[in-house]
Design a protein around this motif. Structure first.
Motif, PDB file in Angstrom:
ATOM      1  N   SER A   3       0.877  -1.184   0.045  1.00 15.34           N
ATOM      2  CA  SER A   3      -0.103   0.021   0.006  1.00 15.34           C
ATOM      3  C   SER A   3       0.883   1.274  -0.159  1.00 15.34           C
ATOM      4  O   SER A   3       0.399   2.326  -0.184  1.00 15.34           O
ATOM      5  N   LYS A   6       1.126   2.454  -3.468  1.00 12.09           N
ATOM      6  CA  LYS A   6      -0.059   2.918  -3.711  1.00 12.09           C
ATOM      7  C   LYS A   6      -0.311   4.360  -3.593  1.00 12.09           C
ATOM      8  O   LYS A   6      -0.723   5.141  -4.141  1.00 12.09           O
ATOM      9  N   ARG A  10      -0.993   7.728  -5.500  1.00 11.32           N
ATOM     10  CA  ARG A  10      -2.012   8.790  -5.170  1.00 11.32           C
ATOM     11  C   ARG A  10      -1.320  10.477  -5.017  1.00 11.32           C
ATOM     12  O   ARG A  10      -1.898  11.372  -5.314  1.00 11.32           O
ATOM     13  N   LEU A  73      -7.841   5.529  -8.651  1.00 14.60           N
ATOM     14  CA  LEU A  73      -7.332   5.577  -7.142  1.00 14.60           C
ATOM     15  C   LEU A  73      -7.269   6.561  -6.535  1.00 14.60           C
ATOM     16  O   LEU A  73      -7.198   6.576  -5.270  1.00 14.60           O
ATOM     17  N   THR A  74      -6.866   7.686  -7.163  1.00 17.27           N
ATOM     18  CA  THR A  74      -6.678   9.015  -6.473  1.00 17.27           C
ATOM     19  C   THR A  74      -8.086   9.860  -6.483  1.00 17.27           C
ATOM     20  O   THR A  74      -8.453  10.204  -7.538  1.00 17.27           O
ATOM     21  N   GLU A  98     -14.009   6.203  -6.295  1.00 19.15           N
ATOM     22  CA  GLU A  98     -12.609   6.069  -5.823  1.00 19.15           C
ATOM     23  C   GLU A  98     -12.516   4.392  -5.785  1.00 19.15           C
ATOM     24  O   GLU A  98     -13.525   3.686  -5.121  1.00 19.15           O
ATOM     25  N   ASP A 100      -9.456   0.806  -6.670  1.00 16.39           N
ATOM     26  CA  ASP A 100      -8.344   0.264  -6.718  1.00 16.39           C
ATOM     27  C   ASP A 100      -8.618  -0.829  -8.210  1.00 16.39           C
ATOM     28  O   ASP A 100      -9.292  -1.421  -8.024  1.00 16.39           O
ATOM     29  N   GLU A 102      -7.014  -3.019  -9.006  1.00 10.93           N
ATOM     30  CA  GLU A 102      -6.822  -4.530  -8.700  1.00 10.93           C
ATOM     31  C   GLU A 102      -7.763  -5.073  -7.416  1.00 10.93           C
ATOM     32  O   GLU A 102      -7.740  -6.279  -7.237  1.00 10.93           O
ATOM     33  N   ASP A 103      -8.833  -4.201  -7.144  1.00 11.24           N
ATOM     34  CA  ASP A 103      -9.601  -4.430  -6.390  1.00 11.24           C
ATOM     35  C   ASP A 103     -10.812  -3.859  -6.223  1.00 11.24           C
ATOM     36  O   ASP A 103     -11.239  -2.985  -5.458  1.00 11.24           O
ATOM     37  N   PHE A 123       0.129   0.016 -12.961  1.00 13.56           N
ATOM     38  CA  PHE A 123      -0.502  -0.981 -11.909  1.00 13.56           C
ATOM     39  C   PHE A 123       0.716  -1.938 -11.304  1.00 13.56           C
ATOM     40  O   PHE A 123       1.257  -2.576 -12.196  1.00 13.56           O
TER      41      PHE A 123
END
Length: 286
Positions: A3, A6, A10, A73-74, A98, A100, A102-103, A123
């Motif tokens: 994280s 990530k 952001r 994501l941001t 918002e 991710d 990947e999720d 990614f």
């Protein structure tokens, strides 16, 4: 990657969100037009735009579909994209979330269309993202991914990877065509078509979107100018008085679909159905 990385993404894109919205090389282009031709959007489609950035792809497709969910994501990038689309005043069917890549926070089969433009090279786990794309697509759903193509020549590829990281440290890796084919297959999506599209970048705007200071821009300019001739030829580097004016790279447009629902090969006839009804069950057999 964890994280912490990530959060760096952001931070990077939150800091440069306005520049991405204003960048002309995102607001249009052959890649958008070709993606629309392949996807054939209709007003029955519910579309997800993953890693929407400044919202250019969402805005482009919004008039053609029922709804677009623009995800990123941001949060700061989402806010700027929302402001940009609201100022355009032409559509009211884009919502922002918002998320991710990947999720993704959406139920399985939520969307009939999915797009992702100039983002997968950031990614940490592209195969995981592709599995998520497969999950949230409805059966028979269509997907278009556009991303920078990794050059096949190792020397050119090394130059490309270095200059991308010099410009933006959250760049992880681009992929070549064969790698993309393998990843699409592994995700159980069905590859329908691949197109390679050239894209010319204004050097100053390209560095501005990454938020580089003057010293970093000069360092990157020198890296371009000092590159071997075959690098200049491949990227069609245009310069004047030692200053890079533009370069051209290649984008990969991938069109894939999720498998349609299985159809029954054998349709039972009325006599066959009656025969089955008349057969004694196991419980009544001697």
């Amino acid at each position: 990657m964890n994280s912490k990385f990530k959060n760096r993404i952001r931070e990077q894109f939150g800091r440069t969100a306005s520049a991405y919205v204003e960048a002309t090389h995102f607001s249009g282009g052959e890649d958008l037009e070709e993606a629309a031709k392949l996807l054939k959007p209709s007003h029955d489609d519910n579309m997800l735009d993953v890693a929407c950035g400044g919202g250019h792809m969402a805005l482009f497709f919004a008039p053609m579909v029922r709804q677009v969910v623009a995800s990123d994501l941001t949060m700061q990038m989402l806010k700027k994209a929302q402001e940009h689309i609201a100022e355009e005043g032409r559509v009211d069917n884009v919502v922002f979330r918002e998320a991710d890549a990947e999720d993704l926070p959406f139920p399985a089969g939520s969307f009939t269309l999915l797009t992702c433009r100039i983002a997968p090279h950031h990614f940490p786990d592209v195969p995981k993202a592709l599995r998520e794309f497969h999950r949230v697509l409805r059966r028979g759903g269509r997907m278009a991914i556009i991303d920078t193509l990794m050059p096949a020549d190792p020397e050119i590829a090394e130059f490309f990877q270095t200059m991308e990281k010099m410009r933006n440290p959250t760049h992880i890796k681009a992929f070549n065509e064969e790698q993309w084919r393998e990843m699409i297959q592994d995700s159980e999506l069905i590859l329908q078509e691949i197109q390679i599209i050239s894209k010319t970048h204004d050097f100053q705007e390209w560095t501005k979107t990454a938020g580089l200071n003057r010293a970093k821009v000069q360092e990157l300019n020198k890296f371009f100018m000092d590159a071997p001739q075959k690098i200049h030829d491949y990227f069609q580097i245009e310069s004047f008085a030692g200053e890079v004016e533009s370069y051209t790279d290649k984008k990969l447009l991938i069109y894939a679909t999720r498998k349609e629902k299985e159809k029954h090969i054998h349709q039972k006839t009325a006599p066959e159905v009656l025969d089955e009804i008349d057969k004694p069950s196991d419980a009544t057999k001697d």
